[in-house]
Design a protein around this motif. Structure first.
Motif, PDB file in Angstrom:
ATOM      1  N   ALA A 152      61.088  21.122  45.392  1.00 28.40           N
ATOM      2  CA  ALA A 152      61.044  22.199  46.391  1.00 28.40           C
ATOM      3  C   ALA A 152      61.364  23.539  45.750  1.00 28.40           C
ATOM      4  N   LYS A 153      62.370  23.552  44.865  1.00 24.99           N
ATOM      5  CA  LYS A 153      62.744  24.812  44.216  1.00 24.99           C
ATOM      6  C   LYS A 153      61.633  25.320  43.301  1.00 24.99           C
ATOM      7  N   VAL A 154      61.031  24.391  42.558  1.00 30.74           N
ATOM      8  CA  VAL A 154      59.931  24.791  41.675  1.00 30.74           C
ATOM      9  C   VAL A 154      58.755  25.313  42.493  1.00 30.74           C
ATOM     10  N   SER A 155      58.472  24.659  43.601  1.00 31.44           N
ATOM     11  CA  SER A 155      57.359  25.086  44.456  1.00 31.44           C
ATOM     12  C   SER A 155      57.611  26.470  45.037  1.00 31.44           C
ATOM     13  N   GLU A 156      58.830  26.704  45.497  1.00 31.68           N
ATOM     14  CA  GLU A 156      59.169  28.014  46.052  1.00 31.68           C
ATOM     15  C   GLU A 156      59.061  29.101  44.980  1.00 31.68           C
ATOM     16  N   ALA A 157      59.500  28.815  43.764  1.00 29.43           N
ATOM     17  CA  ALA A 157      59.405  29.794  42.681  1.00 29.43           C
ATOM     18  C   ALA A 157      57.953  30.113  42.361  1.00 29.43           C
ATOM     19  N   LEU A 158      57.114  29.071  42.356  1.00 30.51           N
ATOM     20  CA  LEU A 158      55.705  29.293  42.071  1.00 30.51           C
ATOM     21  C   LEU A 158      55.050  30.137  43.165  1.00 30.51           C
ATOM     22  N   GLU A 159      55.328  29.835  44.429  1.00 22.89           N
ATOM     23  CA  GLU A 159      54.753  30.595  45.531  1.00 22.89           C
ATOM     24  C   GLU A 159      55.230  32.044  45.517  1.00 22.89           C
ATOM     25  N   THR A 160      56.487  32.256  45.142  1.00 23.58           N
ATOM     26  CA  THR A 160      56.994  33.624  45.047  1.00 23.58           C
ATOM     27  C   THR A 160      56.302  34.397  43.938  1.00 23.58           C
ATOM     28  N   THR A 161      56.050  33.738  42.819  1.00 29.03           N
ATOM     29  CA  THR A 161      55.404  34.406  41.680  1.00 29.03           C
ATOM     30  C   THR A 161      53.980  34.813  42.017  1.00 29.03           C
ATOM     31  N   VAL A 162      53.204  33.920  42.610  1.00 34.99           N
ATOM     32  CA  VAL A 162      51.819  34.258  42.922  1.00 34.99           C
ATOM     33  C   VAL A 162      51.748  35.314  44.027  1.00 34.99           C
ATOM     34  N   SER A 163      52.751  35.330  44.896  1.00 28.68           N
ATOM     35  CA  SER A 163      52.784  36.376  45.936  1.00 28.68           C
ATOM     36  C   SER A 163      53.020  37.743  45.312  1.00 28.68           C
ATOM     37  N   LYS A 164      53.868  37.813  44.299  1.00 28.47           N
ATOM     38  CA  LYS A 164      54.107  39.079  43.614  1.00 28.47           C
ATOM     39  C   LYS A 164      52.849  39.580  42.911  1.00 28.47           C
ATOM     40  N   LEU A 165      52.005  38.645  42.480  1.00 29.76           N
ATOM     41  CA  LEU A 165      50.754  39.036  41.833  1.00 29.76           C
ATOM     42  C   LEU A 165      49.691  39.475  42.830  1.00 29.76           C
ATOM     43  N   PHE A 222      45.345  28.065  40.169  1.00 28.48           N
ATOM     44  CA  PHE A 222      46.551  27.565  40.835  1.00 28.48           C
ATOM     45  C   PHE A 222      46.297  27.123  42.274  1.00 28.48           C
ATOM     46  N   LEU A 223      45.110  27.390  42.815  1.00 24.79           N
ATOM     47  CA  LEU A 223      44.859  27.072  44.218  1.00 24.79           C
ATOM     48  C   LEU A 223      44.992  25.575  44.508  1.00 24.79           C
ATOM     49  N   PRO A 224      44.446  24.665  43.679  1.00 21.94           N
ATOM     50  CA  PRO A 224      44.654  23.229  43.961  1.00 21.94           C
ATOM     51  C   PRO A 224      46.132  22.845  43.951  1.00 21.94           C
ATOM     52  N   VAL A 225      46.915  23.448  43.067  1.00 20.71           N
ATOM     53  CA  VAL A 225      48.346  23.152  43.031  1.00 20.71           C
ATOM     54  C   VAL A 225      49.017  23.628  44.322  1.00 20.71           C
ATOM     55  N   LEU A 226      48.631  24.812  44.799  1.00 25.15           N
ATOM     56  CA  LEU A 226      49.201  25.309  46.046  1.00 25.15           C
ATOM     57  C   LEU A 226      48.789  24.435  47.225  1.00 25.15           C
ATOM     58  N   ASP A 227      47.570  23.893  47.186  1.00 28.00           N
ATOM     59  CA  ASP A 227      47.150  22.975  48.252  1.00 28.00           C
ATOM     60  C   ASP A 227      48.022  21.723  48.259  1.00 28.00           C
ATOM     61  N   ASP A 228      48.319  21.187  47.078  1.00 29.96           N
ATOM     62  CA  ASP A 228      49.182  20.000  46.997  1.00 29.96           C
ATOM     63  C   ASP A 228      50.583  20.314  47.520  1.00 29.96           C
ATOM     64  N   ILE A 229      51.085  21.493  47.206  1.00 32.29           N
ATOM     65  CA  ILE A 229      52.407  21.880  47.700  1.00 32.29           C
ATOM     66  C   ILE A 229      52.392  21.970  49.223  1.00 32.29           C
ATOM     67  N   GLY A 230      51.326  22.533  49.788  1.00 34.96           N
ATOM     68  CA  GLY A 230      51.242  22.628  51.246  1.00 34.96           C
ATOM     69  C   GLY A 230      51.178  21.273  51.912  1.00 34.96           C
ATOM     70  N   ARG A 231      50.415  20.324  51.351  1.00 35.01           N
ATOM     71  CA  ARG A 231      50.336  18.983  51.942  1.00 35.01           C
ATOM     72  C   ARG A 231      51.677  18.270  51.831  1.00 35.01           C
ATOM     73  N   ALA A 232      52.345  18.463  50.699  1.00 31.82           N
ATOM     74  CA  ALA A 232      53.664  17.830  50.555  1.00 31.82           C
ATOM     75  C   ALA A 232      54.652  18.407  51.563  1.00 31.82           C
ATOM     76  N   ARG A 233      54.590  19.681  51.830  1.00 26.88           N
ATOM     77  CA  ARG A 233      55.468  20.297  52.821  1.00 26.88           C
ATOM     78  C   ARG A 233      55.172  19.756  54.220  1.00 26.88           C
ATOM     79  N   ASP A 234      53.870  19.596  54.536  1.00 26.90           N
ATOM     80  CA  ASP A 234      53.516  19.081  55.856  1.00 26.90           C
ATOM     81  C   ASP A 234      54.007  17.649  56.070  1.00 26.90           C
ATOM     82  N   HIS A 235      54.089  16.867  55.002  1.00 28.37           N
ATOM     83  CA  HIS A 235      54.518  15.472  55.114  1.00 28.37           C
ATOM     84  C   HIS A 235      56.016  15.308  54.838  1.00 28.37           C
ATOM     85  N   GLY A 236      56.739  16.387  54.672  1.00 24.67           N
ATOM     86  CA  GLY A 236      58.176  16.306  54.463  1.00 24.67           C
ATOM     87  C   GLY A 236      58.574  15.806  53.095  1.00 24.67           C
ATOM     88  N   GLU A 237      57.689  15.929  52.125  1.00 26.91           N
ATOM     89  CA  GLU A 237      57.987  15.435  50.784  1.00 26.91           C
ATOM     90  C   GLU A 237      58.457  16.543  49.844  1.00 26.91           C
TER      91      GLU A 237
END
Length: 222
Positions: A127-140, A106-121
């Motif tokens: 955004a909701k799907v990205s937040e859910a994914l980040e929350t799930t991996v944090s729980k792990l 999942f690390l490449p996917v998280l990198d893409d999410i971070g770049r999209a956040r930095d560019h305001g995309e």
């Protein structure tokens, strides 16, 4: 000549009929066989008491066997406790390896999410799907690290750029190119950074001639 009294010959003699069967009636007499001269039955012989030496030896053997069985049980209990600890430790290691393998994908996917956040995309449903994914991996147990200004540590940082700066006093991460990820104490990917070191001191030259400490000339020969 006068004969003596016939009864005087048997004076003091008593005759008892101890026959069990009455000869006249043919019945068993009561109390037959219980003559006055009958001896009482003999008491049973007492068993000899065991010798004191034999008893102490048997007690010592029992005590030795009890101590041996107790030691065996204690050893088995210790072995079982060690076995449980080893199984639990192996189970934790296997679980961490499995989780680390999944999160690494999942690390490449998280990198893409971070770049999209930095560019305001990172907007809308993405955004909701990205937040859910980040929350799930944090729980792990997945955690990011790497901040501008952190001291450079080659065990957790990967230097992609290098420079010198007068603003730092030690090797410092002056830019985070990619965040690092760790799972507990395990580094899944080092943080990729640009490193700056203190500026190199100016190279000082040494003088020549007499300033360089040349030896004085020999005096002229007379």
């Amino acid at each position: 000549m006068t004969s003596p009294n016939p009864g005087s010959e048997h004076e003091g003699l008593v005759i008892r009929d101890n026959r069990r069967i009455d000869p006249e009636t043919g019945k068993v007499r009561e109390g037959a066989g219980k003559g006055a001269g009958q001896a009482p039955p003999a008491a049973p012989a007492e068993e000899p008491a065991p010798a004191s030496g034999a008893g102490s030896g048997a007690a010592a053997d029992l005590a030795a066997q009890l101590a041996e069985r107790t030691a065996d049980l204690q050893r088995l209990q210790a072995e079982y406790a060690n076995y449980r600890k080893r199984v639990e430790r192996d189970r934790v290691v296997v679980r961490e390896q499995a989780v680390a393998g999944v999160l690494g994908e999942f690390l490449p996917v998280l990198d893409d999410i971070g770049r999209a956040r930095d560019h305001g995309e990172l907007t809308g449903g993405f955004a909701k799907v990205s937040e859910a994914l980040e929350t799930t991996v944090s729980k792990l147990g997945l955690a990011t690290y790497g901040t501008k200004g952190d001291p450079f540590d080659p065990t957790v940082h990967e230097a992609l750029m290098h420079s010198y700066s007068t603003e730092v006093t030690e090797p410092t991460c002056v830019e985070i190119l990619q965040p690092g990820y760790r799972l507990g104490d395990r580094v899944l990917r080092p943080a990729r950074v640009a490193v700056a070191e203190p500026e190199e001191p100016a190279a000082g030259g040494t003088g020549s001639g007499s300033e360089a400490g040349e030896a004085p000339a020999d005096p002229e020969d007379n």
